[in-house]
Scaffold this motif. Structure first.
Motif, PDB file in Angstrom:
ATOM      1  N   ARG A  46       0.874  -1.214   0.024  1.00 54.53           N
ATOM      2  CA  ARG A  46      -0.039   0.056  -0.022  1.00 54.53           C
ATOM      3  C   ARG A  46       0.843   1.247  -0.012  1.00 54.53           C
ATOM      4  O   ARG A  46       1.700   1.287   0.642  1.00 54.53           O
ATOM      5  N   LEU A  47       0.196   2.184  -0.835  1.00 56.65           N
ATOM      6  CA  LEU A  47       1.122   3.382  -0.855  1.00 56.65           C
ATOM      7  C   LEU A  47       0.162   4.691  -0.815  1.00 56.65           C
ATOM      8  O   LEU A  47      -0.913   5.007  -1.379  1.00 56.65           O
ATOM      9  N   ALA A  48       0.228   5.433   0.398  1.00 56.37           N
ATOM     10  CA  ALA A  48      -0.865   6.327   0.864  1.00 56.37           C
ATOM     11  C   ALA A  48      -0.180   7.690   0.135  1.00 56.37           C
ATOM     12  O   ALA A  48       0.904   8.144   0.718  1.00 56.37           O
ATOM     13  N   ILE A  49      -1.158   8.367  -0.595  1.00 56.13           N
ATOM     14  CA  ILE A  49      -0.473   9.520  -1.400  1.00 56.13           C
ATOM     15  C   ILE A  49      -1.235  10.654  -1.019  1.00 56.13           C
ATOM     16  O   ILE A  49      -2.678  10.522  -0.899  1.00 56.13           O
ATOM     17  N   GLY A  50      -1.004  11.816  -0.545  1.00 53.01           N
ATOM     18  CA  GLY A  50      -1.852  13.029  -0.274  1.00 53.01           C
ATOM     19  C   GLY A  50      -1.218  13.926  -1.161  1.00 53.01           C
ATOM     20  O   GLY A  50      -0.366  14.292  -1.818  1.00 53.01           O
ATOM     21  N   CYS A  51      -2.538  14.595  -1.951  1.00 51.85           N
ATOM     22  CA  CYS A  51      -2.265  15.483  -3.098  1.00 51.85           C
ATOM     23  C   CYS A  51      -3.331  16.803  -2.917  1.00 51.85           C
ATOM     24  O   CYS A  51      -4.503  16.450  -2.723  1.00 51.85           O
ATOM     25  N   GLY A  56      -6.249  16.917 -12.311  1.00 49.27           N
ATOM     26  CA  GLY A  56      -5.596  17.042 -13.425  1.00 49.27           C
ATOM     27  C   GLY A  56      -4.435  16.184 -13.736  1.00 49.27           C
ATOM     28  O   GLY A  56      -4.074  15.993 -14.896  1.00 49.27           O
ATOM     29  N   LEU A  57      -3.879  15.663 -12.660  1.00 49.93           N
ATOM     30  CA  LEU A  57      -2.598  14.573 -12.646  1.00 49.93           C
ATOM     31  C   LEU A  57      -2.596  13.459 -12.199  1.00 49.93           C
ATOM     32  O   LEU A  57      -2.337  12.414 -12.827  1.00 49.93           O
ATOM     33  N   MET A  58      -3.299  13.374 -11.134  1.00 48.88           N
ATOM     34  CA  MET A  58      -3.401  11.881 -10.294  1.00 48.88           C
ATOM     35  C   MET A  58      -4.017  10.686 -11.079  1.00 48.88           C
ATOM     36  O   MET A  58      -3.746   9.556 -10.964  1.00 48.88           O
ATOM     37  N   PRO A  59      -5.332  10.991 -11.572  1.00 47.61           N
ATOM     38  CA  PRO A  59      -5.791  10.049 -12.329  1.00 47.61           C
ATOM     39  C   PRO A  59      -5.158   9.252 -13.583  1.00 47.61           C
ATOM     40  O   PRO A  59      -5.174   8.138 -13.366  1.00 47.61           O
ATOM     41  N   GLN A  60      -4.277  10.133 -14.280  1.00 51.92           N
ATOM     42  CA  GLN A  60      -3.530   9.307 -15.458  1.00 51.92           C
ATOM     43  C   GLN A  60      -2.239   8.676 -14.469  1.00 51.92           C
ATOM     44  O   GLN A  60      -1.988   7.444 -15.129  1.00 51.92           O
ATOM     45  N   ALA A  61      -1.952   9.449 -13.623  1.00 54.76           N
ATOM     46  CA  ALA A  61      -0.837   8.552 -12.836  1.00 54.76           C
ATOM     47  C   ALA A  61      -1.107   7.159 -12.118  1.00 54.76           C
ATOM     48  O   ALA A  61      -0.179   6.331 -12.241  1.00 54.76           O
ATOM     49  N   LEU A  62      -2.354   7.191 -11.536  1.00 55.89           N
ATOM     50  CA  LEU A  62      -2.502   6.287 -10.656  1.00 55.89           C
ATOM     51  C   LEU A  62      -3.067   4.992 -11.771  1.00 55.89           C
ATOM     52  O   LEU A  62      -2.619   3.738 -11.527  1.00 55.89           O
ATOM     53  N   ALA A  63      -3.678   5.413 -12.758  1.00 52.94           N
ATOM     54  CA  ALA A  63      -3.975   4.409 -13.775  1.00 52.94           C
ATOM     55  C   ALA A  63      -2.625   3.780 -14.582  1.00 52.94           C
ATOM     56  O   ALA A  63      -2.603   2.571 -14.537  1.00 52.94           O
ATOM     57  N   GLU A  64      -1.906   4.523 -14.509  1.00 53.41           N
ATOM     58  CA  GLU A  64      -0.284   4.070 -15.259  1.00 53.41           C
ATOM     59  C   GLU A  64       0.207   3.241 -14.192  1.00 53.41           C
ATOM     60  O   GLU A  64       0.693   2.169 -14.731  1.00 53.41           O
ATOM     61  N   LEU A  65       0.525   3.631 -13.161  1.00 53.01           N
ATOM     62  CA  LEU A  65       1.054   2.707 -11.912  1.00 53.01           C
ATOM     63  C   LEU A  65       0.230   1.455 -11.931  1.00 53.01           C
ATOM     64  O   LEU A  65       0.841   0.368 -11.750  1.00 53.01           O
ATOM     65  N   ALA A  66      -1.199   1.382 -11.621  1.00 51.97           N
ATOM     66  CA  ALA A  66      -1.870   0.233 -11.952  1.00 51.97           C
ATOM     67  C   ALA A  66      -1.646  -0.683 -12.916  1.00 51.97           C
ATOM     68  O   ALA A  66      -1.460  -1.906 -12.966  1.00 51.97           O
ATOM     69  N   TRP A 113       4.119  14.442 -16.505  1.00 51.93           N
ATOM     70  CA  TRP A 113       4.126  16.098 -16.426  1.00 51.93           C
ATOM     71  C   TRP A 113       4.071  17.023 -17.720  1.00 51.93           C
ATOM     72  O   TRP A 113       2.934  17.543 -18.080  1.00 51.93           O
ATOM     73  N   PRO A 114       4.974  16.580 -18.630  1.00 56.67           N
ATOM     74  CA  PRO A 114       4.873  17.491 -19.881  1.00 56.67           C
ATOM     75  C   PRO A 114       3.667  17.241 -20.765  1.00 56.67           C
ATOM     76  O   PRO A 114       3.040  18.205 -21.235  1.00 56.67           O
ATOM     77  N   SER A 115       3.020  16.062 -20.937  1.00 53.60           N
ATOM     78  CA  SER A 115       1.764  15.967 -21.595  1.00 53.60           C
ATOM     79  C   SER A 115       0.741  16.637 -20.672  1.00 53.60           C
ATOM     80  O   SER A 115      -0.099  17.024 -21.389  1.00 53.60           O
ATOM     81  N   VAL A 116       0.645  16.583 -19.438  1.00 51.28           N
ATOM     82  CA  VAL A 116      -0.400  17.098 -18.611  1.00 51.28           C
ATOM     83  C   VAL A 116      -0.240  18.713 -18.839  1.00 51.28           C
ATOM     84  O   VAL A 116      -1.169  19.247 -19.047  1.00 51.28           O
ATOM     85  N   ALA A 117       0.914  19.031 -18.872  1.00 50.75           N
ATOM     86  CA  ALA A 117       1.052  20.464 -18.891  1.00 50.75           C
ATOM     87  C   ALA A 117       0.600  21.171 -20.208  1.00 50.75           C
ATOM     88  O   ALA A 117       0.179  22.160 -20.374  1.00 50.75           O
ATOM     89  N   ARG A 118       0.910  20.463 -21.230  1.00 53.38           N
ATOM     90  CA  ARG A 118       0.647  20.716 -22.691  1.00 53.38           C
ATOM     91  C   ARG A 118      -0.999  20.683 -22.753  1.00 53.38           C
ATOM     92  O   ARG A 118      -1.651  21.486 -23.345  1.00 53.38           O
ATOM     93  N   ALA A 119      -1.306  19.862 -22.213  1.00 54.89           N
ATOM     94  CA  ALA A 119      -3.075  19.819 -22.160  1.00 54.89           C
ATOM     95  C   ALA A 119      -3.608  20.822 -21.261  1.00 54.89           C
ATOM     96  O   ALA A 119      -4.906  21.357 -21.687  1.00 54.89           O
TER      97      ALA A 119
END
Length: 302
Positions: free
Chosen positions: A93-98, A105-115, A296-302
């Motif tokens: 388990r990894l508890a992330i606070g954000c 804007g960032l974490m949904p993509q990151a969490l999906a990629e990690l999964a 981050w680069p793709s998120v920042a561009r979007a």
């Protein structure tokens, strides 16, 4: 023998101040946390929580036990780090606070990629104010924080906490369509002295930045509306009730009634990932930070 899960519940209450907030951080119901602490009281034959108005307060014995619990949780974390390090794969388990806009804007993509990459990793997200998240990392309540600070309002990491930069989030002035500034490409800070501002409440990083920046330019901000959420600020701007400084991350598409104007120089807030130095070797930490930096680069561009 004292149960570690019950000690964890008590420790969370000591950190967050209420049973409800502790439950949200742990991913339990408030009833489950209360039951854990009630069992701990029976085990220790000690009163740990006392009613105080609508909330609770920890007794002196509870504070001492919570301090011991933090030490035990640190030892458990060290053992988990060593095991995960030996396996060489992110797991557990990894508890992330954000903070909210990055959570959107960032974490949904990151969490999906990690999964997708690491099915053995159980990453769990909680929205946390950036002012609070660093302390929660330092105290071992969460494993990783995604926080932000501004160029004139930095938030240095405390001893024992490491950080890595994710990227810079740019900010724009949002004005109602038809506002005198709506057709401008850029505006300087000195030109904003007579504006009616929509801002986050005092004590937030964005509010503090706005106050310091405009005061440094000789302007005293006239704040007429306060709203926590950027989307609420955008709605107030769309209604013609004022102007707002809103970061791009998690902002989404703006209504037709809102125009963006570049502020010169462009305000930036820097996003960083923070974790305890003792967990720096944990593959779950290093892989999550790497994923955030990659995205981050793709998120920042979007």
């Amino acid at each position: 023998m004292l149960d570690l899960a019950r000690l964890r519940a008590l420790h969370a209450v000591s950190v967050y101040g209420t049973v409800g907030a502790a439950a949200a951080a742990l991913g339990y119901t408030p009833s489950a946390v209360s039951q854990q602490i009630a069992k701990l009281e029976r085990e220790t034959r000690t009163t740990l929580l006392e009613r105080q108005g609508r909330g609770v307060r920890l007794t002196d014995e509870a504070r001492q036990l919570a301090s011991t619990a933090q030490q035990l949780l640190s030892l458990v974390e060290e053992a988990e780090v060593r095991l995960e390090e030996r396996r060489g794969l992110p797991s557990g388990r990894l508890a992330i606070g954000c903070f909210p806009s990055a959570a959107r804007g960032l974490m949904p993509q990151a969490l999906a990629e990690l999964a997708r990459r690491h099915p053995g990793l159980d990453a769990r997200l909680s929205e946390v104010d950036p002012h609070l998240s660093i302390d929660l990392v330092a105290r071992g309540v969460i494993d990783l924080a995604v926080a932000h600070d501004w160029d004139i309002a930095p938030m240095p990491a405390p001893p024992g906490v490491e950080q890595a930069v994710i990227g810079d989030d740019l900010c724009d002035i949002l004005v109602p369509l038809g506002h005198p500034l709506a057709e401008r490409d850029a505006v300087r800070r000195e030109e904003l002295k007579d504006e009616r501002w929509i801002s986050q409440p005092p004590g937030t990083v964005c509010h503090d930045w706005l106050m310091r920046t405009l005061r440094a330019a000789g302007c005293e901000p006239h704040i007429v509306h306060q709203a926590e959420e950027n989307h609420t600020q955008v709605a107030l701007v769309a209604a013609g009730l004022g102007v707002a400084l809103v970061p791009r991350l998690g902002r989404g598409r703006l209504p037709d009634e809102v125009a963006t104007v570049r502020l010169d120089p462009v305000p930036k807030r820097r996003l960083s990932a923070l974790w305890r130095a003792g967990a720096a070797r944990r593959p779950a930490i290093t892989e999550t930070v790497r994923t955030l930096q990659e995205l981050w680069p793709s998120v920042a561009r979007a």
